[in-house]
Structures are given as C-alpha cells and as structure tokens.
Design a protein around this motif. Structure first.
Motif, PDB file in Angstrom:
ATOM      1  N   MET A   1     -15.271   5.263  -6.016  1.00 15.87           N
ATOM      2  CA  MET A   1     -13.971   4.920  -5.488  1.00 15.87           C
ATOM      3  C   MET A   1     -12.932   5.973  -5.880  1.00 15.87           C
ATOM      4  SD  MET A   1     -13.906   1.999  -3.797  1.00 15.87           S
ATOM      5  CE  MET A   1     -12.351   1.203  -3.998  1.00 15.87           C
ATOM      6  N   LEU A   2     -12.995   6.418  -7.121  1.00 11.89           N
ATOM      7  CA  LEU A   2     -12.005   7.386  -7.569  1.00 11.89           C
ATOM      8  C   LEU A   2     -12.146   8.717  -6.846  1.00 11.89           C
ATOM      9  CD1 LEU A   2     -11.984   6.664 -11.397  1.00 11.89           C
ATOM     10  CD2 LEU A   2     -10.238   6.064  -9.728  1.00 11.89           C
ATOM     11  N   LYS A   3     -13.385   9.094  -6.537  1.00 13.33           N
ATOM     12  CA  LYS A   3     -13.587  10.335  -5.794  1.00 13.33           C
ATOM     13  C   LYS A   3     -12.993  10.240  -4.404  1.00 13.33           C
ATOM     14  CE  LYS A   3     -17.597  12.353  -8.036  1.00 13.33           C
ATOM     15  NZ  LYS A   3     -18.955  12.842  -7.882  1.00 13.33           N
ATOM     16  N   LEU A   4     -13.163   9.080  -3.784  1.00 11.18           N
ATOM     17  CA  LEU A   4     -12.589   8.886  -2.453  1.00 11.18           C
ATOM     18  C   LEU A   4     -11.062   8.941  -2.485  1.00 11.18           C
ATOM     19  CD1 LEU A   4     -14.829   6.004  -1.059  1.00 11.18           C
ATOM     20  CD2 LEU A   4     -14.815   8.396  -0.344  1.00 11.18           C
ATOM     21  N   ALA A   5     -10.488   8.394  -3.522  1.00  5.94           N
ATOM     22  CA  ALA A   5      -9.023   8.385  -3.646  1.00  5.94           C
ATOM     23  C   ALA A   5      -8.489   9.715  -4.165  1.00  5.94           C
ATOM     24  CB  ALA A   5      -8.592   7.264  -4.576  1.00  5.94           C
ATOM     25  N   GLY A   6      -9.363  10.529  -4.744  1.00  6.11           N
ATOM     26  CA  GLY A   6      -8.946  11.815  -5.274  1.00  6.11           C
ATOM     27  C   GLY A   6      -8.228  11.695  -6.609  1.00  6.11           C
ATOM     28  N   LEU A   7      -8.555  10.668  -7.385  1.00  4.63           N
ATOM     29  CA  LEU A   7      -7.940  10.449  -8.686  1.00  4.63           C
ATOM     30  C   LEU A   7      -8.939  10.671  -9.805  1.00  4.63           C
ATOM     31  CD1 LEU A   7      -5.994   7.112  -8.093  1.00  4.63           C
ATOM     32  CD2 LEU A   7      -5.036   9.392  -8.272  1.00  4.63           C
ATOM     33  N   SER A   8      -8.411  11.122 -10.933  1.00  3.43           N
ATOM     34  CA  SER A   8      -9.278  11.218 -12.099  1.00  3.43           C
ATOM     35  C   SER A   8      -9.306   9.863 -12.807  1.00  3.43           C
ATOM     36  CB  SER A   8      -8.771  12.303 -13.056  1.00  3.43           C
ATOM     37  OG  SER A   8      -7.528  11.913 -13.592  1.00  3.43           O
ATOM     38  N   ARG A   9     -10.312   9.662 -13.633  1.00  2.00           N
ATOM     39  CA  ARG A   9     -10.436   8.392 -14.354  1.00  2.00           C
ATOM     40  C   ARG A   9      -9.247   8.162 -15.274  1.00  2.00           C
ATOM     41  NH1 ARG A   9     -16.013   7.489 -17.419  1.00  2.00           N
ATOM     42  NH2 ARG A   9     -14.452   7.366 -19.036  1.00  2.00           N
ATOM     43  N   SER A  10      -8.804   9.216 -15.924  1.00  2.00           N
ATOM     44  CA  SER A  10      -7.695   9.063 -16.870  1.00  2.00           C
ATOM     45  C   SER A  10      -6.416   8.617 -16.153  1.00  2.00           C
ATOM     46  CB  SER A  10      -7.445  10.365 -17.625  1.00  2.00           C
ATOM     47  OG  SER A  10      -7.088  11.396 -16.734  1.00  2.00           O
ATOM     48  N   THR A  11      -6.176   9.123 -14.965  1.00  2.00           N
ATOM     49  CA  THR A  11      -5.001   8.719 -14.197  1.00  2.00           C
ATOM     50  C   THR A  11      -5.081   7.249 -13.822  1.00  2.00           C
ATOM     51  OG1 THR A  11      -4.782  10.945 -13.291  1.00  2.00           O
ATOM     52  CG2 THR A  11      -3.644   9.179 -12.119  1.00  2.00           C
ATOM     53  N   PHE A  12      -6.263   6.800 -13.419  1.00  2.00           N
ATOM     54  CA  PHE A  12      -6.446   5.398 -13.066  1.00  2.00           C
ATOM     55  C   PHE A  12      -6.135   4.482 -14.244  1.00  2.00           C
ATOM     56  CE2 PHE A  12      -9.281   1.700 -13.157  1.00  2.00           C
ATOM     57  CZ  PHE A  12      -8.797   1.014 -12.048  1.00  2.00           C
ATOM     58  N   TYR A  13      -6.697   4.795 -15.401  1.00  2.00           N
ATOM     59  CA  TYR A  13      -6.488   3.948 -16.569  1.00  2.00           C
ATOM     60  C   TYR A  13      -5.057   4.040 -17.087  1.00  2.00           C
ATOM     61  CZ  TYR A  13     -11.364   2.759 -16.665  1.00  2.00           C
ATOM     62  OH  TYR A  13     -12.597   2.263 -16.327  1.00  2.00           O
ATOM     63  N   TYR A  14      -4.425   5.193 -16.959  1.00  2.00           N
ATOM     64  CA  TYR A  14      -3.024   5.340 -17.356  1.00  2.00           C
ATOM     65  C   TYR A  14      -2.135   4.445 -16.493  1.00  2.00           C
ATOM     66  CZ  TYR A  14       1.601   7.337 -17.945  1.00  2.00           C
ATOM     67  OH  TYR A  14       2.949   7.498 -18.159  1.00  2.00           O
ATOM     68  N   GLN A  15      -2.333   4.474 -15.180  1.00  5.95           N
ATOM     69  CA  GLN A  15      -1.536   3.647 -14.279  1.00  5.95           C
ATOM     70  C   GLN A  15      -1.781   2.157 -14.527  1.00  5.95           C
ATOM     71  OE1 GLN A  15       0.875   4.674 -12.414  1.00  5.95           O
ATOM     72  NE2 GLN A  15       0.469   6.826 -12.806  1.00  5.95           N
ATOM     73  N   GLN A  16      -3.003   1.809 -14.822  1.00  9.41           N
ATOM     74  CA  GLN A  16      -3.334   0.420 -15.119  1.00  9.41           C
ATOM     75  C   GLN A  16      -2.616  -0.039 -16.393  1.00  9.41           C
ATOM     76  OE1 GLN A  16      -7.493  -0.225 -15.901  1.00  9.41           O
ATOM     77  NE2 GLN A  16      -7.421  -2.295 -15.087  1.00  9.41           N
ATOM     78  N   LYS A  17      -2.577   0.801 -17.395  1.00 10.12           N
ATOM     79  CA  LYS A  17      -1.900   0.468 -18.647  1.00 10.12           C
ATOM     80  C   LYS A  17      -0.393   0.351 -18.438  1.00 10.12           C
ATOM     81  CE  LYS A  17      -1.195   2.061 -23.353  1.00 10.12           C
ATOM     82  NZ  LYS A  17      -1.432   3.117 -24.322  1.00 10.12           N
ATOM     83  N   MET A  18       0.203   1.251 -17.685  1.00  6.19           N
ATOM     84  CA  MET A  18       1.638   1.212 -17.433  1.00  6.19           C
ATOM     85  C   MET A  18       2.037  -0.043 -16.658  1.00  6.19           C
ATOM     86  SD  MET A  18       3.139   3.657 -18.933  1.00  6.19           S
ATOM     87  CE  MET A  18       1.980   3.706 -20.260  1.00  6.19           C
ATOM     88  N   ALA A  19       1.199  -0.486 -15.757  1.00  4.84           N
ATOM     89  CA  ALA A  19       1.487  -1.704 -14.999  1.00  4.84           C
ATOM     90  C   ALA A  19       1.491  -2.921 -15.918  1.00  4.84           C
ATOM     91  CB  ALA A  19       0.475  -1.886 -13.881  1.00  4.84           C
ATOM     92  N   SER A  20       0.573  -2.968 -16.868  1.00  3.62           N
ATOM     93  CA  SER A  20       0.524  -4.105 -17.784  1.00  3.62           C
ATOM     94  C   SER A  20       1.704  -4.089 -18.751  1.00  3.62           C
ATOM     95  CB  SER A  20      -0.791  -4.132 -18.549  1.00  3.62           C
ATOM     96  OG  SER A  20      -0.860  -3.061 -19.460  1.00  3.62           O
ATOM     97  N   LEU A  21       2.187  -2.905 -19.136  1.00  3.48           N
ATOM     98  CA  LEU A  21       3.347  -2.822 -20.027  1.00  3.48           C
ATOM     99  C   LEU A  21       4.607  -3.313 -19.332  1.00  3.48           C
ATOM    100  CD1 LEU A  21       2.897   0.568 -21.908  1.00  3.48           C
ATOM    101  CD2 LEU A  21       2.629  -1.732 -22.798  1.00  3.48           C
ATOM    102  N   ALA A  22       4.730  -3.030 -18.048  1.00  3.37           N
ATOM    103  CA  ALA A  22       5.897  -3.486 -17.299  1.00  3.37           C
ATOM    104  C   ALA A  22       5.941  -5.007 -17.262  1.00  3.37           C
ATOM    105  CB  ALA A  22       5.862  -2.913 -15.889  1.00  3.37           C
ATOM    106  N   GLU A  23       4.798  -5.626 -17.095  1.00  2.00           N
ATOM    107  CA  GLU A  23       4.727  -7.086 -17.088  1.00  2.00           C
ATOM    108  C   GLU A  23       5.002  -7.661 -18.472  1.00  2.00           C
ATOM    109  OE1 GLU A  23       0.843  -7.925 -15.660  1.00  2.00           O
ATOM    110  OE2 GLU A  23       1.210  -7.020 -13.713  1.00  2.00           O
TER     111      GLU A  23
END
Length: 72
Positions: A1-23
């Motif tokens: 999935m990440l290859k299709l989106a063109g994202l690295s794993r670290s970017t995915f997990y960083y965005q996931q963490k930032m979303a949880s901090l906002a909540e």
C-alpha cells in the motif's frame, strides 16, 4: 500500500502518531480557547497555564504554549 501511495513507512507512522496527539489534547485545546476568550485574548500562555492549574488539571506550560501557537 505504501509503495502505491509513494510514502515511506516512517512518514506513515509519523502522521499516525500526530493524528493521535491531536485527539489527545482536544479537551485541553477547548479549555484553552474558553479561558482565552473569557479574558478577551489578554492572557498569554503563562496565565492560561496558571488558570488551568487552578481548575485542578496538571498541565505543562510548554504544551499550553504549543497549543496556543497552533490555534493561531
């Protein structure tokens, strides 16, 4: 999935963490807005932090400062 989106794993997990901090800080953000509005924008982060602590919530001044800056 990440290859299709063109994202690295670290970017995915960083965005996931930032979303949880906002909540995590949603209630604190609302309390800051209420205090700031009640005092007509005259309180800075130090006085907002003190007001929140007087209400019985233990909060770090750096967190309050960051949230005030984010709210703009």
């Amino acid at each position: 999935m990440l290859k299709l989106a063109g994202l690295s794993r670290s970017t995915f997990y960083y965005q996931q963490k930032m979303a949880s901090l906002a909540e995590r800080h949603a209630a604190l953000r609302e309390r800051i807005k209420a205090i700031f509005a009640f005092h007509k924008g005259r309180y800075g982060y130090r006085r907002v932090t003190a007001a929140i602590r007087q209400l019985g919530q233990n909060v770090n001044h750096k967190t309050v400062q960051r949230l005030i800056v984010e709210m703009g």
